[in-house]
Design a protein around this motif. Structure first.
Motif, PDB file in Angstrom:
ATOM      1  N   PHE A 173       0.836  -1.313  -0.146  1.00 22.36           N
ATOM      2  CA  PHE A 173      -0.120   0.047  -0.108  1.00 22.36           C
ATOM      3  C   PHE A 173       0.868   1.185  -0.277  1.00 22.36           C
ATOM      4  N   LYS A 174       2.258   1.186  -0.052  1.00 23.08           N
ATOM      5  CA  LYS A 174       2.832   2.301   0.144  1.00 23.08           C
ATOM      6  C   LYS A 174       3.052   3.306  -0.767  1.00 23.08           C
ATOM      7  N   SER A 175       2.707   2.887  -2.107  1.00 28.56           N
ATOM      8  CA  SER A 175       2.579   3.911  -3.293  1.00 28.56           C
ATOM      9  C   SER A 175       1.458   5.085  -3.340  1.00 28.56           C
ATOM     10  N   ASN A 176       0.367   4.454  -2.330  1.00 28.87           N
ATOM     11  CA  ASN A 176      -0.640   5.281  -2.490  1.00 28.87           C
ATOM     12  C   ASN A 176      -0.913   5.966  -1.137  1.00 28.87           C
ATOM     13  N   PRO A 177      -0.498   7.511  -1.120  1.00 26.93           N
ATOM     14  CA  PRO A 177      -0.666   8.022   0.253  1.00 26.93           C
ATOM     15  C   PRO A 177      -2.087   7.906   1.092  1.00 26.93           C
ATOM     16  N   ASP A 178      -2.951   7.906   0.138  1.00 29.76           N
ATOM     17  CA  ASP A 178      -4.382   7.775   0.511  1.00 29.76           C
ATOM     18  C   ASP A 178      -4.685   6.382   1.258  1.00 29.76           C
ATOM     19  N   LEU A 179      -3.909   5.573   0.945  1.00 33.48           N
ATOM     20  CA  LEU A 179      -4.455   4.237   1.641  1.00 33.48           C
ATOM     21  C   LEU A 179      -3.245   3.948   2.800  1.00 33.48           C
ATOM     22  N   LYS A 180      -2.685   4.984   3.274  1.00 32.46           N
ATOM     23  CA  LYS A 180      -1.867   4.682   4.537  1.00 32.46           C
ATOM     24  C   LYS A 180      -2.648   3.944   5.944  1.00 32.46           C
ATOM     25  N   ASP A 181      -3.925   4.599   5.955  1.00 31.35           N
ATOM     26  CA  ASP A 181      -4.884   3.980   6.889  1.00 31.35           C
ATOM     27  C   ASP A 181      -5.037   2.510   6.733  1.00 31.35           C
ATOM     28  N   LYS A 182      -5.295   2.419   5.597  1.00 29.30           N
ATOM     29  CA  LYS A 182      -5.673   0.842   5.087  1.00 29.30           C
ATOM     30  C   LYS A 182      -4.274  -0.057   5.274  1.00 29.30           C
ATOM     31  N   ALA A 183      -3.310   0.448   4.873  1.00 27.34           N
ATOM     32  CA  ALA A 183      -2.115  -0.195   5.184  1.00 27.34           C
ATOM     33  C   ALA A 183      -1.623  -0.582   6.517  1.00 27.34           C
ATOM     34  N   ARG A 184      -1.912   0.248   7.504  1.00 30.49           N
ATOM     35  CA  ARG A 184      -1.786  -0.022   8.832  1.00 30.49           C
ATOM     36  C   ARG A 184      -2.776  -0.751   9.414  1.00 30.49           C
ATOM     37  N   GLY A 185      -4.134  -0.828   8.889  1.00 30.99           N
ATOM     38  CA  GLY A 185      -5.023  -1.807   9.444  1.00 30.99           C
ATOM     39  C   GLY A 185      -4.750  -3.012   8.924  1.00 30.99           C
ATOM     40  N   GLU A 186      -4.483  -3.404   7.536  1.00 30.68           N
ATOM     41  CA  GLU A 186      -3.978  -4.505   7.219  1.00 30.68           C
ATOM     42  C   GLU A 186      -2.837  -5.258   7.993  1.00 30.68           C
ATOM     43  N   PHE A 187      -1.811  -4.567   8.192  1.00 30.67           N
ATOM     44  CA  PHE A 187      -0.687  -4.701   9.110  1.00 30.67           C
ATOM     45  C   PHE A 187      -0.919  -5.411  10.179  1.00 30.67           C
ATOM     46  N   GLU A 188      -1.973  -4.512  10.886  1.00 34.22           N
ATOM     47  CA  GLU A 188      -2.238  -4.997  12.200  1.00 34.22           C
ATOM     48  C   GLU A 188      -3.255  -6.131  12.205  1.00 34.22           C
ATOM     49  N   ASN A 189      -4.144  -6.215  11.259  1.00 31.70           N
ATOM     50  CA  ASN A 189      -4.850  -7.374  11.322  1.00 31.70           C
ATOM     51  C   ASN A 189      -4.204  -8.727  10.872  1.00 31.70           C
ATOM     52  N   TYR A 190      -3.114  -8.474  10.111  1.00 36.36           N
ATOM     53  CA  TYR A 190      -2.344  -9.598   9.825  1.00 36.36           C
ATOM     54  C   TYR A 190      -1.669 -10.240  10.925  1.00 36.36           C
ATOM     55  N   LEU A 191      -1.065  -9.197  11.753  1.00 36.60           N
ATOM     56  CA  LEU A 191      -0.388  -9.681  12.965  1.00 36.60           C
ATOM     57  C   LEU A 191      -1.288 -10.388  13.920  1.00 36.60           C
ATOM     58  N   ILE A 192      -2.404  -9.570  14.169  1.00 32.91           N
ATOM     59  CA  ILE A 192      -3.170 -10.336  14.968  1.00 32.91           C
ATOM     60  C   ILE A 192      -3.915 -11.479  14.710  1.00 32.91           C
ATOM     61  N   ASN A 193      -4.239 -11.508  13.655  1.00 31.87           N
ATOM     62  CA  ASN A 193      -4.768 -12.908  13.242  1.00 31.87           C
ATOM     63  C   ASN A 193      -3.646 -14.209  13.314  1.00 31.87           C
ATOM     64  N   HIS A 194      -2.513 -13.790  12.946  1.00 34.97           N
ATOM     65  CA  HIS A 194      -1.389 -14.789  12.985  1.00 34.97           C
ATOM     66  C   HIS A 194      -1.087 -15.285  14.425  1.00 34.97           C
ATOM     67  N   LEU A 195      -1.240 -14.117  15.214  1.00 31.63           N
ATOM     68  CA  LEU A 195      -0.907 -14.605  16.547  1.00 31.63           C
ATOM     69  C   LEU A 195      -2.120 -15.263  17.195  1.00 31.63           C
ATOM     70  N   LYS A 196      -3.243 -15.035  16.831  1.00 33.31           N
ATOM     71  CA  LYS A 196      -4.310 -15.735  17.244  1.00 33.31           C
ATOM     72  C   LYS A 196      -4.461 -17.254  16.963  1.00 33.31           C
ATOM     73  N   ILE A 197      -4.202 -17.353  15.704  1.00 35.31           N
ATOM     74  CA  ILE A 197      -4.176 -18.900  15.075  1.00 35.31           C
ATOM     75  C   ILE A 197      -2.916 -19.816  15.726  1.00 35.31           C
ATOM     76  N   ASN A 198      -1.700 -19.049  16.073  1.00 33.23           N
ATOM     77  CA  ASN A 198      -0.503 -19.650  16.472  1.00 33.23           C
ATOM     78  C   ASN A 198      -0.313 -19.694  17.687  1.00 33.23           C
ATOM     79  N   ASN A 199      -1.074 -19.136  18.702  1.00 37.06           N
ATOM     80  CA  ASN A 199      -1.183 -19.093  19.959  1.00 37.06           C
ATOM     81  C   ASN A 199      -2.205 -19.887  20.718  1.00 37.06           C
TER      82      ASN A 199
END
Length: 71
Positions: free
Chosen positions: A45-71
């Protein structure tokens, strides 16, 4: 020729190998592959400044979901 994303990945890998970060990663038992995949989400999402909030949300969701699945 390397793309910008390839260069950024190389920089991330170099940073993760630094003693300060490698010690922290080991101490906290973090998974390097998870960190790298989450970083790829930010790169997506880095190439589009309008998507910075989406990038942050996707980043957080990925980490949260990964941790939930593996813990």
């Amino acid at each position: 020729m390397k793309s910008l994303n390839d260069s950024l990945r190389e920089e991330l890998n170099a940073i993760l190998k630094e003693d300060e970060f490698s010690n922290l990663i080991e101490k906290e038992k973090l998974d390097l592959n998870t960190l790298k995949k989450a970083f790829d989400i930010l790169l997506k999402f880095k190439s589009n400044p309008d998507l910075k909030d989406k990038a942050r949300g996707e980043f957080e969701n990925y980490l949260i979901n990964h941790l939930k699945i593996n813990n």
